[in-house]
Write a protein that holds these residues in place. Sequence first.
Motif, PDB file in Angstrom:
ATOM      1  N   LEU A  59      -3.164  12.938  -5.799  1.00 37.05           N
ATOM      2  CA  LEU A  59      -4.082  12.361  -6.884  1.00 37.05           C
ATOM      3  C   LEU A  59      -3.225  11.450  -7.993  1.00 37.05           C
ATOM      4  O   LEU A  59      -3.459  10.199  -8.222  1.00 37.05           O
ATOM      5  CB  LEU A  59      -4.774  13.315  -7.734  1.00 37.05           C
ATOM      6  N   SER A  60      -1.804  11.937  -7.973  1.00 39.75           N
ATOM      7  CA  SER A  60      -0.969  11.228  -8.710  1.00 39.75           C
ATOM      8  C   SER A  60      -0.522   9.711  -8.186  1.00 39.75           C
ATOM      9  O   SER A  60      -0.184   8.625  -8.801  1.00 39.75           O
ATOM     10  CB  SER A  60       0.151  11.856  -9.335  1.00 39.75           C
ATOM     11  N   ILE A  61      -0.435   9.900  -6.835  1.00 37.97           N
ATOM     12  CA  ILE A  61       0.040   8.577  -5.946  1.00 37.97           C
ATOM     13  C   ILE A  61      -1.011   7.628  -6.207  1.00 37.97           C
ATOM     14  O   ILE A  61      -0.927   6.743  -6.426  1.00 37.97           O
ATOM     15  CB  ILE A  61       0.375   9.140  -4.675  1.00 37.97           C
ATOM     16  N   GLU A  62      -2.491   8.240  -5.952  1.00 36.72           N
ATOM     17  CA  GLU A  62      -3.494   7.275  -5.952  1.00 36.72           C
ATOM     18  C   GLU A  62      -3.738   6.601  -7.481  1.00 36.72           C
ATOM     19  O   GLU A  62      -3.978   5.486  -7.581  1.00 36.72           O
ATOM     20  CB  GLU A  62      -4.909   8.172  -5.498  1.00 36.72           C
ATOM     21  N   LEU A  77      -1.053  13.930   4.095  1.00 40.00           N
ATOM     22  CA  LEU A  77      -2.352  14.273   3.139  1.00 40.00           C
ATOM     23  C   LEU A  77      -2.301  13.266   1.897  1.00 40.00           C
ATOM     24  O   LEU A  77      -3.502  13.425   1.370  1.00 40.00           O
ATOM     25  CB  LEU A  77      -2.361  15.601   2.869  1.00 40.00           C
ATOM     26  N   SER A  78      -1.406  12.394   1.804  1.00 37.47           N
ATOM     27  CA  SER A  78      -1.413  11.940   0.447  1.00 37.47           C
ATOM     28  C   SER A  78      -1.910  10.343   0.206  1.00 37.47           C
ATOM     29  O   SER A  78      -2.280   9.699  -0.750  1.00 37.47           O
ATOM     30  CB  SER A  78       0.052  11.793  -0.358  1.00 37.47           C
ATOM     31  N   GLY A  79      -2.268  10.069   1.620  1.00 33.99           N
ATOM     32  CA  GLY A  79      -2.885   8.687   1.763  1.00 33.99           C
ATOM     33  C   GLY A  79      -1.819   7.662   2.196  1.00 33.99           C
ATOM     34  O   GLY A  79      -2.223   6.456   2.496  1.00 33.99           O
ATOM     35  N   LEU A  80      -0.690   8.266   2.711  1.00 35.56           N
ATOM     36  CA  LEU A  80       0.616   7.216   2.857  1.00 35.56           C
ATOM     37  C   LEU A  80       0.138   6.906   4.193  1.00 35.56           C
ATOM     38  O   LEU A  80       0.144   5.803   4.639  1.00 35.56           O
ATOM     39  CB  LEU A  80       1.865   8.043   2.867  1.00 35.56           C
ATOM     40  N   MET A  81       0.191   7.743   5.302  1.00 39.17           N
ATOM     41  CA  MET A  81       0.007   7.681   6.669  1.00 39.17           C
ATOM     42  C   MET A  81      -1.728   7.015   6.842  1.00 39.17           C
ATOM     43  O   MET A  81      -1.876   6.111   7.905  1.00 39.17           O
ATOM     44  CB  MET A  81       0.087   8.774   7.445  1.00 39.17           C
ATOM     45  N   TRP A  82      -2.625   7.828   6.096  1.00 37.41           N
ATOM     46  CA  TRP A  82      -4.042   7.286   6.585  1.00 37.41           C
ATOM     47  C   TRP A  82      -4.706   7.644   5.201  1.00 37.41           C
ATOM     48  O   TRP A  82      -4.484   8.424   4.577  1.00 37.41           O
ATOM     49  CB  TRP A  82      -4.429   8.218   7.743  1.00 37.41           C
ATOM     50  N   LEU A 141       5.531   4.244 -14.954  1.00 38.09           N
ATOM     51  CA  LEU A 141       6.907   5.059 -15.113  1.00 38.09           C
ATOM     52  C   LEU A 141       6.703   6.389 -15.684  1.00 38.09           C
ATOM     53  O   LEU A 141       7.313   7.273 -15.154  1.00 38.09           O
ATOM     54  CB  LEU A 141       7.422   4.129 -16.305  1.00 38.09           C
ATOM     55  N   THR A 142       5.510   6.422 -16.450  1.00 39.19           N
ATOM     56  CA  THR A 142       5.386   8.061 -16.637  1.00 39.19           C
ATOM     57  C   THR A 142       4.813   8.677 -15.823  1.00 39.19           C
ATOM     58  O   THR A 142       5.344  10.035 -15.664  1.00 39.19           O
ATOM     59  CB  THR A 142       4.328   8.030 -18.087  1.00 39.19           C
ATOM     60  N   ILE A 143       3.958   8.404 -14.821  1.00 36.24           N
ATOM     61  CA  ILE A 143       3.524   9.241 -13.990  1.00 36.24           C
ATOM     62  C   ILE A 143       4.535   9.743 -12.736  1.00 36.24           C
ATOM     63  O   ILE A 143       4.652  10.687 -12.329  1.00 36.24           O
ATOM     64  CB  ILE A 143       2.223   8.785 -13.185  1.00 36.24           C
ATOM     65  N   VAL A 144       5.253   8.711 -12.562  1.00 39.08           N
ATOM     66  CA  VAL A 144       6.730   8.807 -11.560  1.00 39.08           C
ATOM     67  C   VAL A 144       7.440   9.681 -12.163  1.00 39.08           C
ATOM     68  O   VAL A 144       8.116  10.646 -11.495  1.00 39.08           O
ATOM     69  CB  VAL A 144       7.213   7.521 -11.390  1.00 39.08           C
ATOM     70  N   PHE A 145       7.704   9.587 -13.567  1.00 37.51           N
ATOM     71  CA  PHE A 145       8.489  10.457 -14.217  1.00 37.51           C
ATOM     72  C   PHE A 145       8.174  12.040 -14.130  1.00 37.51           C
ATOM     73  O   PHE A 145       8.750  13.104 -13.908  1.00 37.51           O
ATOM     74  CB  PHE A 145       8.947  10.090 -15.667  1.00 37.51           C
ATOM     75  N   TYR A 161       0.968  -1.264  -0.038  1.00 39.79           N
ATOM     76  CA  TYR A 161       0.059   0.065  -0.110  1.00 39.79           C
ATOM     77  C   TYR A 161       0.946   1.292  -0.125  1.00 39.79           C
ATOM     78  O   TYR A 161       0.618   2.295  -0.753  1.00 39.79           O
ATOM     79  CB  TYR A 161      -0.884  -0.039   1.295  1.00 39.79           C
ATOM     80  N   GLY A 162       1.855   1.265   0.787  1.00 38.32           N
ATOM     81  CA  GLY A 162       2.781   2.454   0.894  1.00 38.32           C
ATOM     82  C   GLY A 162       3.824   2.757  -0.173  1.00 38.32           C
ATOM     83  O   GLY A 162       4.129   3.790  -0.368  1.00 38.32           O
ATOM     84  N   THR A 163       4.041   1.785  -0.829  1.00 43.37           N
ATOM     85  CA  THR A 163       5.367   1.918  -1.920  1.00 43.37           C
ATOM     86  C   THR A 163       4.922   2.743  -2.862  1.00 43.37           C
ATOM     87  O   THR A 163       5.951   3.661  -3.370  1.00 43.37           O
ATOM     88  CB  THR A 163       5.298   0.431  -2.745  1.00 43.37           C
ATOM     89  N   PRO A 164       3.752   2.907  -3.597  1.00 45.31           N
ATOM     90  CA  PRO A 164       3.850   4.271  -4.509  1.00 45.31           C
ATOM     91  C   PRO A 164       3.841   5.212  -3.810  1.00 45.31           C
ATOM     92  O   PRO A 164       4.587   6.529  -4.595  1.00 45.31           O
ATOM     93  CB  PRO A 164       2.271   3.907  -4.875  1.00 45.31           C
ATOM     94  N   ALA A 165       3.416   5.726  -2.730  1.00 49.07           N
ATOM     95  CA  ALA A 165       3.609   6.981  -1.928  1.00 49.07           C
ATOM     96  C   ALA A 165       5.029   7.367  -1.725  1.00 49.07           C
ATOM     97  O   ALA A 165       5.592   8.300  -1.744  1.00 49.07           O
ATOM     98  CB  ALA A 165       2.880   7.116  -0.854  1.00 49.07           C
TER      99      ALA A 165
END
Length: 682
Positions: A630-633, A605-610, A564-568, A481-485
């Motif tokens: 939004l990009s993390i989600e 606030l990105s959803g990483l913690m909650w 890859l694109t969104i992380v870039f 769950y936390g990896t993308p953030a």
Amino acid sequence: MEDIILDSTHVSNDEHLMVKITNAFKKYDTTTVLNGFNMSVSKGVIYGLLGPSGCGKTTLLSSIIGRTRLNSGQIRLGVKRKKQIGYMPQDLALYDEFSMLETFHYFGSLYEMSYDEIIDKGEKLLNFMEMPPCTTQFGNMSGGQQRRFSLCVALLHDPSLLILDEPTVGVDPIISASIWTYLQDLTNRGKTIIITTHYIEEARQANMIGLMRKGVLLAEASPLDIMESCNADTLESAFLILSQKHSAHMSTERKISNTPQSSATTTLKKSSFFSKTRFKAQLLKHWYWSVRNWKIIGFVCLLPIFTLLLFNTLIGQTPDPLNFGIINKEINKHTCQKIQLEEMCDDQIPLSCKYLYHLKNNEITLKYYDDEELAKSDALYNNIWGYLLFSNNFTNLINKRYDDSFGMSSEDFEHMTISSSIDMSDFIISKLIQSKLINSFEELSKAFNHCNSTSVRYIDPRPFKIMEPVFGKLKVNIVEYGTPAIISIMEFYLTFLFTALSICMEKNRGLMERSLSAGLTVTEVLLSQLIVQIIMLVIQTFTIFTLQFIVFDFPFLSPWAGPLTIVFLQGICGTFLGFASSIAFNEERTTTFIGIGIVLTQVFLSGLMWPTEAMHPIIRNFAKILPLTLSIEAFRSMISRNWGIQHIDIFSGFVSIIIWILIAVLISILNLKFKQGIQAKK
């Protein structure tokens, strides 16, 4: 004021002037730096500009070379382009990490010189200035050598107009004399030199001098004429006399000077919007800097990898030991006898022991107690995380419930339950223990499904059946769950910090100012910085994705292109925001705090913690407009749900990060317009 200004009579035609400044005004906030300033510099002369600190000399020189814009007034130059001007600032403003040859190569490229020209002219200058070998790093030289080399850089491209700000400070008198001799030789070849110096008597070697005080020119003539007019034996005495007259004049006049509304003009042309040669010079500079500072580059590239290694190694692991107390009154001894999985159907083994078998297999370390008070005491001293209590006839009461439930008393119903008391002060561990207690019961239920004995019917059927999940796995993994953030925040923050700090450092050390004075444009600065960040982003992103999704084998359901694109894009957004921050603020400390503030805000606030769904509606709506939420989600939904760009969540994530990139570009443009380009700290 006319009674104390000596008008120059050495020039009657503006065509013979290299520099002519007319009625120049410049204010910073409420401070007037130039107040109706007038100056004329003939071609082929050494013009010494003298004045105390804060009188406006640096602002005047910066206006001449096109780095500061006047509020009003006119500057006419005998040259048209910046590469015809050689500028040596008072601060050395050269890269400590570069060798002299690398510095020559960089500035020579900015001046659009060929490599052979750079080598040939550079060697002659180094020999004349008695410099060490050209491979010597600038930071390893003495103060005098550094100042002489700074003069070499200003002379490298053979400029028609040479502007030197304190060139002989800290230089050996013999070397200083040779420098003045060389400067006089340059004027014999038609060069024009404007020089400032703290050594007033040294300025007697100049052909003309201008005495400056509080933004005005007190006198402009040859040194001998000024001393004769003031009946003084030294320039220092003449300067004192003129300053006293100026102070007396200002006190009697008591006139408040207001900046005229006329526009400011200059004949110096702006550098072309983009030059391949200058752009290559910037890339060359970045390459030299990266080679000399490979530890910093390595840190920036390896930090996300190190963070992911820690994240995967530490987060989501079961605490060891996870001590839990057991008070089992069904058995005479402290612990149950060791049993095997095939013995689950043996009616002679108490049900409590069968359950504890599965609990132990779920990485719970069991500690047995004879008395509940002892277990509670150990829990209070944090020796165990809680305890379970089985009554002395637990198994019999469970059987009786299904055989003769109407014959059971309320006390029997109470004793047939497993009583538990858990330390709830640690949210994660308490939830982990609760899940293991439930999982152990489910595993026991599955084990009884293979039994034919009717005495175990109380375990099955369960009240509901858990089927295959819609997305993800039955066993929730916090790391997945936390990896993308974590990836997104690291990519964004490092690009922001690297860009902001590198530009702020160059601004405050005068490096950016000197490069821009040589003709470099803001466009070339930004594009070269963007190229560097893109290269680092490619390395970081490829390495991170390989580590997380191949080495650690994390779920990755979608094609690689989308994630890859969104992380870039997140990294590009960090680059542009870092650029905007470095223009708006001068202090590295300020930009660092801004970066930390952005990251901490995104962490919460990105959803990483909650989950954002659990936030107050106002906070949730605010979180959605932040750069990464939004990009993390979207990143998370792509790799775990295999949603494509057509899904609203994925589309919103891409739109959000692209909008933030555009916002950062707009902020940069407005700051550049408001501040008239990249300006160093005043």
